[in-house]
Design a protein around this motif. Structure first.
Motif, short mmCIF file in Angstrom:
data_model
loop_
_atom_site.label_atom_id
_atom_site.label_comp_id
_atom_site.label_asym_id
_atom_site.label_seq_id
_atom_site.Cartn_x
_atom_site.Cartn_y
_atom_site.Cartn_z
N ALA A 82 -6.67 2.89 -7.67
CA ALA A 82 -7.26 2.51 -9.39
C ALA A 82 -8.89 3.00 -9.02
CB ALA A 82 -7.26 1.43 -9.63
N ASN A 83 -10.04 2.95 -8.06
CA ASN A 83 -10.89 3.28 -7.72
C ASN A 83 -10.48 4.51 -7.68
OD1 ASN A 83 -11.53 0.43 -8.27
ND2 ASN A 83 -12.07 0.58 -6.26
N THR A 84 -9.86 5.27 -6.45
CA THR A 84 -9.57 6.39 -6.80
C THR A 84 -8.74 7.38 -7.57
OG1 THR A 84 -9.09 6.55 -4.27
CG2 THR A 84 -8.21 8.13 -4.94
N ILE A 85 -8.54 7.24 -8.25
CA ILE A 85 -7.67 7.77 -9.16
C ILE A 85 -9.21 7.72 -10.00
CG2 ILE A 85 -6.36 7.57 -11.40
CD1 ILE A 85 -4.14 7.04 -9.36
N ALA A 86 -9.73 6.61 -10.70
CA ALA A 86 -10.37 6.57 -11.54
C ALA A 86 -11.90 7.81 -11.78
CB ALA A 86 -11.21 5.75 -12.55
N ARG A 87 -11.79 7.39 -9.80
CA ARG A 87 -13.38 8.28 -9.88
C ARG A 87 -14.93 7.35 -9.71
NH1 ARG A 87 -12.89 15.06 -11.02
NH2 ARG A 87 -14.22 14.78 -9.27
N GLN A 88 -14.23 6.11 -10.15
CA GLN A 88 -15.06 5.82 -9.99
C GLN A 88 -14.60 4.19 -9.21
OE1 GLN A 88 -14.63 5.26 -14.64
NE2 GLN A 88 -15.93 3.47 -14.12
N LYS A 89 -15.97 3.22 -9.44
CA LYS A 89 -15.49 1.85 -9.05
C LYS A 89 -14.51 0.63 -9.64
CE LYS A 89 -18.15 0.48 -5.36
NZ LYS A 89 -18.95 0.41 -4.05
N LEU A 90 -13.76 0.48 -10.19
CA LEU A 90 -13.04 -0.55 -11.47
C LEU A 90 -12.86 -1.86 -10.97
CD1 LEU A 90 -10.69 1.54 -12.62
CD2 LEU A 90 -12.88 1.25 -13.62
N TYR A 91 -12.58 -1.83 -9.21
CA TYR A 91 -12.81 -2.96 -8.91
C TYR A 91 -13.26 -3.37 -7.18
CZ TYR A 91 -8.45 -3.49 -12.53
OH TYR A 91 -7.76 -3.65 -12.67
N VAL A 92 -14.00 -4.20 -6.97
CA VAL A 92 -14.42 -4.73 -5.32
C VAL A 92 -13.97 -6.00 -5.35
CG1 VAL A 92 -16.56 -3.01 -6.37
CG2 VAL A 92 -16.37 -5.40 -7.01
N TRP A 93 -13.74 -6.28 -3.91
CA TRP A 93 -12.62 -7.26 -3.66
C TRP A 93 -13.77 -7.79 -2.38
CZ3 TRP A 93 -10.62 -1.85 -4.35
CH2 TRP A 93 -10.81 -1.20 -2.97
N GLU A 94 -13.11 -7.98 -2.05
CA GLU A 94 -14.17 -9.82 -0.64
C GLU A 94 -13.25 -10.84 -0.54
OE1 GLU A 94 -18.44 -10.94 -0.71
OE2 GLU A 94 -18.01 -10.57 -2.86
N HIS A 95 -13.27 -10.68 1.08
CA HIS A 95 -12.22 -11.57 1.66
C HIS A 95 -13.05 -12.91 2.06
CE1 HIS A 95 -10.49 -8.00 2.84
NE2 HIS A 95 -9.27 -8.65 2.43
N PHE A 96 -11.88 -14.38 1.84
CA PHE A 96 -12.93 -15.42 2.27
C PHE A 96 -11.89 -16.14 2.96
CE2 PHE A 96 -14.77 -14.17 -1.39
CZ PHE A 96 -16.15 -14.78 -1.40
N LEU A 149 -13.12 1.60 -18.55
CA LEU A 149 -13.07 2.31 -17.47
C LEU A 149 -14.58 1.15 -16.50
CD1 LEU A 149 -10.89 5.45 -16.96
CD2 LEU A 149 -10.31 3.51 -16.47
N SER A 150 -15.20 1.35 -16.97
CA SER A 150 -16.59 1.08 -16.50
C SER A 150 -16.81 0.14 -16.60
CB SER A 150 -17.91 1.96 -18.01
OG SER A 150 -17.50 0.80 -18.54
N GLN A 151 -15.89 -0.98 -16.28
CA GLN A 151 -15.97 -1.90 -16.74
C GLN A 151 -15.35 -3.09 -15.08
OE1 GLN A 151 -14.11 -4.81 -19.25
NE2 GLN A 151 -15.37 -4.17 -20.81
N CYS A 152 -16.33 -3.19 -13.72
CA CYS A 152 -15.94 -3.29 -12.55
C CYS A 152 -15.42 -4.43 -13.27
CB CYS A 152 -17.48 -2.93 -11.98
SG CYS A 152 -17.23 -3.40 -9.72
N ARG A 153 -14.04 -4.56 -12.07
CA ARG A 153 -14.32 -6.21 -11.46
C ARG A 153 -14.04 -5.96 -10.24
NH1 ARG A 153 -14.22 -8.03 -16.89
NH2 ARG A 153 -12.53 -6.78 -18.32
N SER A 154 -14.30 -7.73 -9.92
CA SER A 154 -14.64 -8.35 -8.59
C SER A 154 -12.76 -9.71 -8.49
CB SER A 154 -15.60 -9.60 -8.60
OG SER A 154 -15.33 -10.60 -9.94
N ILE A 155 -12.57 -8.96 -6.75
CA ILE A 155 -11.32 -9.88 -6.65
C ILE A 155 -12.02 -10.27 -5.33
CG2 ILE A 155 -9.31 -9.37 -5.38
CD1 ILE A 155 -9.35 -6.32 -7.36
N HIS A 156 -11.25 -11.47 -5.43
CA HIS A 156 -11.54 -12.40 -3.92
C HIS A 156 -10.02 -13.15 -3.15
CE1 HIS A 156 -16.03 -13.35 -5.57
NE2 HIS A 156 -15.86 -13.01 -5.01
N VAL A 157 -9.84 -13.10 -2.25
CA VAL A 157 -8.46 -12.95 -1.35
C VAL A 157 -9.04 -13.91 -0.72
CG1 VAL A 157 -6.99 -12.35 -0.02
CG2 VAL A 157 -8.11 -10.51 -1.66
N LEU A 158 -8.27 -15.27 -0.58
CA LEU A 158 -8.34 -16.64 -0.33
C LEU A 158 -7.49 -16.52 0.67
CD1 LEU A 158 -9.83 -19.05 0.43
CD2 LEU A 158 -8.47 -19.90 -1.02
N LEU A 159 -7.77 -16.05 2.11
CA LEU A 159 -6.62 -15.73 3.69
C LEU A 159 -7.11 -17.40 4.22
CD1 LEU A 159 -7.81 -12.33 4.67
CD2 LEU A 159 -5.53 -12.88 2.98
#
Length: 315
Positions: free
Chosen positions: A36-50, A7-17
């Motif tokens: 998932a972040n809300t339920i785990a109460r920690q930042k499991l995933y981060v995302w950016e838009h490209f 759960l402590s591993q933070c995964r990065s998501i890049h969204v190509l629009l």
């Protein structure tokens, strides 16, 4: 309980629009990770838009999204989600293909969502692999790319490449990615937030849908019977199944027993009530099927690592 290390591993998501992308598809891709972040109460995933050039990209419904440029950038991440939606034909050009081939080497998983499979196939990334696409384009896709093993599934994951057919199947694909990264129970908890798979279908409980239909119907029935939990034989009877078949489906789909899943659903509802209501722990125990408050507290601590009071103080 999920592994704390995982759960402590933070995964990065890049969204190509691309211009005229589906806003529905974008929301269904990101909201499960936000949950998932809300339920785990920690930042499991981060995302950016490209986008390829960067700047403002506008959805088919007129929603503007500011993006960073993917072209020429040395971006790396865990997931790259490709969302062309409408106008994918004009985007299937050598420049886009070159960028996608380069991106494929920098991401652990590349997913073509909606019509994104077309761009991946045009770049040669799906040759010899299974893939799917929006069903309106399935026949054309199959004819245009004979080296791709096109299948009429809602989503497909083949190694580090994933494809799905549209907005609703995007949601199912992201749930599957979360399930593989964490656990079936964690994905089920996220699905329940969106009432996904919550409708009981008694016509043919043994048919298969994106996940096992019998398991989905069973977990929906569990959520409807928290205060007075059903026995597993009664659960099977109401689903017009036999207990052995039900337990086998849960072992195949959830890697555990129906009783364990039922217990997890009740405890997650207890956690939700602890965090969001001012009900006493005794009343919450009663509402979640525990006649003995101490037993609920022990089960709660075993499942989540802390007693209910800890969650109430820190919520």
């Amino acid at each position: 309980m999920q592994s704390s290390n995982k759960l402590s591993q933070c995964r990065s998501i890049h969204v190509l629009l691309f211009d005229n992308f589906s806003n529905h598809c974008l929301a269904n891709a990101i909201e499960p990770f936000r949950a998932a972040n809300t339920i785990a109460r920690q930042k499991l995933y981060v995302w950016e838009h490209f986008s390829l050039p960067g700047g403002k990209v506008t959805s088919s419904s007129g929603l503007p999204v500011e993006t960073r440029p993917l072209a020429g950038a040395d971006q790396r991440g865990d997931y790259l989600f490709i969302m062309p939606s409408y106008g994918y034909g004009d985007l299937s050009n050598p420049k886009t293909s070159q960028l996608l081939r380069a991106a494929h080497r920098r991401y652990a998983t590349v997913a073509g969502m909606d019509t994104g499979a077309w761009l991946l196939a045009k770049a040669g990334l799906l040759d010899g692999r299974k893939a799917t696409i929006h069903w309106d384009e399935y026949t054309s896709f199959m004819e245009a790319f004979p080296d791709v093993m096109a299948v009429e599934d809602r989503f497909v994951i083949d190694g580090g490449l994933a494809t799905c057919g549209g907005a609703s199947t995007t949601f199912e694909l992201t749930l599957e990615l979360i399930r593989r990264e964490h656990s079936p129970m964690f994905a089920l908890e996220i699905a329940a937030l969106f009432m996904h798979g919550d409708k009981l279908d008694m016509r043919d409980p043994l048919q298969r849908w994106s996940a096992d239909a019998l398991v989905r119907s069973a977990t929906a029935l569990m959520r409807r019977n928290l205060e007075q939990p059903l026995t597993i034989p009664e659960l099977a009877r109401q689903l017009r199944s036999d207990q052995r078949s039900l337990e086998k489906r849960f072992r195949d789909e959830m890697k555990t027993t129906p009783l364990s899943v039922y217990r997890g659903i009740r405890l997650r509802e207890a956690r939700r009530q602890v965090e969001l209501t001012r009900l006493s722990i005794a009343e919450i125990s009663e509402r979640c099927g525990y006649r003995n408050t101490s037993a609920m507290i022990r089960a709660f601590r075993q499942e989540f690592g802390h007693p209910p009071g800890h969650y109430r103080r820190t919520s």
